[in-house]
Scaffold this motif. Structure first.
Motif, PDB file in Angstrom:
ATOM      1  N   UNK A 145      -4.561   4.495   6.247  1.00 38.87           N
ATOM      2  CA  UNK A 145      -4.302   3.718   4.954  1.00 38.87           C
ATOM      3  C   UNK A 145      -3.345   2.632   5.105  1.00 38.87           C
ATOM      4  N   UNK A 146      -2.083   3.320   5.738  1.00 40.30           N
ATOM      5  CA  UNK A 146      -0.861   2.393   5.863  1.00 40.30           C
ATOM      6  C   UNK A 146      -1.430   1.140   6.957  1.00 40.30           C
ATOM      7  N   UNK A 147      -2.280   1.676   8.026  1.00 45.22           N
ATOM      8  CA  UNK A 147      -2.214   0.878   9.190  1.00 45.22           C
ATOM      9  C   UNK A 147      -3.498  -0.239   8.666  1.00 45.22           C
ATOM     10  N   UNK A 148      -4.253  -0.088   7.765  1.00 44.51           N
ATOM     11  CA  UNK A 148      -5.102  -1.023   7.134  1.00 44.51           C
ATOM     12  C   UNK A 148      -4.473  -1.966   6.400  1.00 44.51           C
ATOM     13  N   UNK A 149      -3.270  -1.514   5.386  1.00 45.67           N
ATOM     14  CA  UNK A 149      -2.564  -2.271   4.657  1.00 45.67           C
ATOM     15  C   UNK A 149      -1.712  -3.064   5.509  1.00 45.67           C
ATOM     16  N   UNK A 150      -1.207  -2.704   6.675  1.00 49.79           N
ATOM     17  CA  UNK A 150       0.109  -3.289   7.396  1.00 49.79           C
ATOM     18  C   UNK A 150      -0.270  -4.938   7.673  1.00 49.79           C
ATOM     19  N   UNK A 151      -1.318  -5.326   7.821  1.00 47.01           N
ATOM     20  CA  UNK A 151      -1.473  -6.825   8.180  1.00 47.01           C
ATOM     21  C   UNK A 151      -1.504  -7.733   6.945  1.00 47.01           C
ATOM     22  N   UNK A 152      -1.532  -7.286   5.913  1.00 46.90           N
ATOM     23  CA  UNK A 152      -1.319  -7.877   4.510  1.00 46.90           C
ATOM     24  C   UNK A 152       0.320  -8.280   4.188  1.00 46.90           C
ATOM     25  N   UNK A 225      -2.830   0.566  -4.360  1.00 48.49           N
ATOM     26  CA  UNK A 225      -2.627  -0.001  -5.248  1.00 48.49           C
ATOM     27  C   UNK A 225      -1.016   0.041  -5.500  1.00 48.49           C
ATOM     28  N   UNK A 226      -0.394   1.416  -5.743  1.00 49.83           N
ATOM     29  CA  UNK A 226       0.769   1.772  -5.656  1.00 49.83           C
ATOM     30  C   UNK A 226       1.564   1.553  -4.356  1.00 49.83           C
ATOM     31  N   UNK A 227       1.029   1.881  -3.397  1.00 46.75           N
ATOM     32  CA  UNK A 227       1.599   1.883  -2.144  1.00 46.75           C
ATOM     33  C   UNK A 227       1.901   0.456  -1.663  1.00 46.75           C
ATOM     34  N   UNK A 228       1.006  -0.540  -1.992  1.00 44.11           N
ATOM     35  CA  UNK A 228       1.370  -2.105  -1.859  1.00 44.11           C
ATOM     36  C   UNK A 228       2.094  -2.618  -2.457  1.00 44.11           C
ATOM     37  N   UNK A 229       2.265  -2.137  -3.891  1.00 45.39           N
ATOM     38  CA  UNK A 229       3.378  -2.634  -4.977  1.00 45.39           C
ATOM     39  C   UNK A 229       4.686  -2.140  -4.525  1.00 45.39           C
ATOM     40  N   UNK A 230       4.956  -1.019  -3.944  1.00 46.48           N
ATOM     41  CA  UNK A 230       6.237  -0.730  -3.485  1.00 46.48           C
ATOM     42  C   UNK A 230       6.628  -1.418  -2.148  1.00 46.48           C
ATOM     43  N   UNK A 231       5.796  -1.627  -1.376  1.00 46.22           N
ATOM     44  CA  UNK A 231       5.923  -2.543  -0.058  1.00 46.22           C
ATOM     45  C   UNK A 231       6.492  -3.904  -0.505  1.00 46.22           C
ATOM     46  N   UNK A 232       5.660  -4.441  -1.575  1.00 46.87           N
ATOM     47  CA  UNK A 232       5.791  -5.538  -1.809  1.00 46.87           C
ATOM     48  C   UNK A 232       7.333  -5.965  -2.594  1.00 46.87           C
ATOM     49  N   UNK A 233       7.589  -4.792  -3.441  1.00 48.60           N
ATOM     50  CA  UNK A 233       8.894  -4.697  -4.062  1.00 48.60           C
ATOM     51  C   UNK A 233      10.018  -4.789  -2.993  1.00 48.60           C
ATOM     52  N   UNK A 234       9.762  -4.070  -1.870  1.00 51.49           N
ATOM     53  CA  UNK A 234      10.729  -3.741  -0.970  1.00 51.49           C
ATOM     54  C   UNK A 234      10.864  -4.886   0.122  1.00 51.49           C
ATOM     55  N   UNK A 235      10.073  -6.010   0.081  1.00 58.27           N
ATOM     56  CA  UNK A 235       9.973  -7.073   0.751  1.00 58.27           C
ATOM     57  C   UNK A 235      10.481  -8.066   0.043  1.00 58.27           C
ATOM     58  N   UNK A 236      10.373  -8.104  -1.415  1.00 55.26           N
ATOM     59  CA  UNK A 236      10.950  -9.174  -2.207  1.00 55.26           C
ATOM     60  C   UNK A 236      12.257  -9.275  -2.156  1.00 55.26           C
ATOM     61  N   UNK A 237      12.980  -8.443  -1.734  1.00 60.20           N
ATOM     62  CA  UNK A 237      14.782  -8.627  -1.799  1.00 60.20           C
ATOM     63  C   UNK A 237      15.185  -9.172  -0.728  1.00 60.20           C
TER      64      UNK A 237
END
Length: 237
Positions: A145-152, A225-237
């Protein structure tokens, strides 16, 4: 490069190996179909969990001994370790600095320069997601799942640490064709370093510069969705 520098990758590395024979990556082979877990795999898995439990119990009373991930707001622990599909052999180097006398090797992890070694410090110039697994069906499915999400998230670095027998890690890597950097933790040193339980996948999220934002144990319980949200929040800073 001398044998001595090769030995600095970490305790247990054979200094007699010739660095000239090492490549950064073994040639990829056709992925193998996932294996049905048998009695041997189950026994090895249980033995590894017992080993890591002993390691963690032996560290009680020391800083970062309890499981649950690295300290929030602190710096990620540093390491250098063989890439899963490399020819490099040896245990992870977890020497944090030149003054760190908790391990015997001389070279700090982020000063290791050996073909086939992955250094955590090379991935902290961007936000970073570290996923720790053991080669079990549930853990491997989560890393899929992480691998599929990584390109985003092209602005985020991803590392996966696979703990347990190196052969099992290699077979899983080839069967699933994971493309993110894969770190071998054959003796469980990185599970202990990151205070991660050995029985479920763990994801650690760090801001640019290697500052820990959060850790999620039993990460397989999160939705995409939850995993993506946390990655997005981490990248936003």
């Amino acid at each position: 490069m001398s044998d001595d520098r090769f030995a600095d990758l970490g305790p247990g590395t054979s200094a007699g190996d010739k660095l000239a024979d090492l490549d950064r990556q073994q040639p990829e082979q056709r992925p193998e179909p996932p294996r049905r877990p048998g009695r041997y795999t189950w026994v090895v898995g249980v033995a590894f969990v017992i080993l890591i439990a002993i390691v963690m119990l032996n560290t009680i009373g020391h800083e970062n001994a309890a499981s649950g991930g690295p300290i929030r707001g602190g710096k990620l622990p540093r390491f250098a370790a063989p890439a899963v599909l490399s020819k490099l052999d040896g245990d992870p180097n977890i020497k944090q600095s030149a003054s760190d006398d908790s391990v015997n090797n001389k070279t700090p992890a982020c000063q290791v320069r050996v073909p086939g070694a992955i250094r955590s410090c090379d991935y902290t110039s961007k936000p970073l997601v570290i996923t720790l697994i053991v080669p079990t069906g549930e853990c491997e499915a989560y890393l899929d799942r992480v691998e599929r999400m990584r390109p985003r998230f092209p602005g985020v670095n991803f590392l996966a640490i696979i703990s347990g027998p190196r052969d099992d890690a290699r077979k899983a890597a080839r069967a699933h064709d994971w493309q993110e950097p894969l770190v071998s933790d054959d003796n469980g040193a990185l599970l202990s370093l990151f205070r991660a339980p050995p029985y479920c996948p763990t994801s650690i999220f760090a801001y640019r510069g290697g500052v820990v934002r959060s850790t999620k144990t039993s990460a397989q319980t999160w939705s995409d969705a939850r995993l993506a949200a946390v990655i997005r929040a981490t990248a936003a800073r």
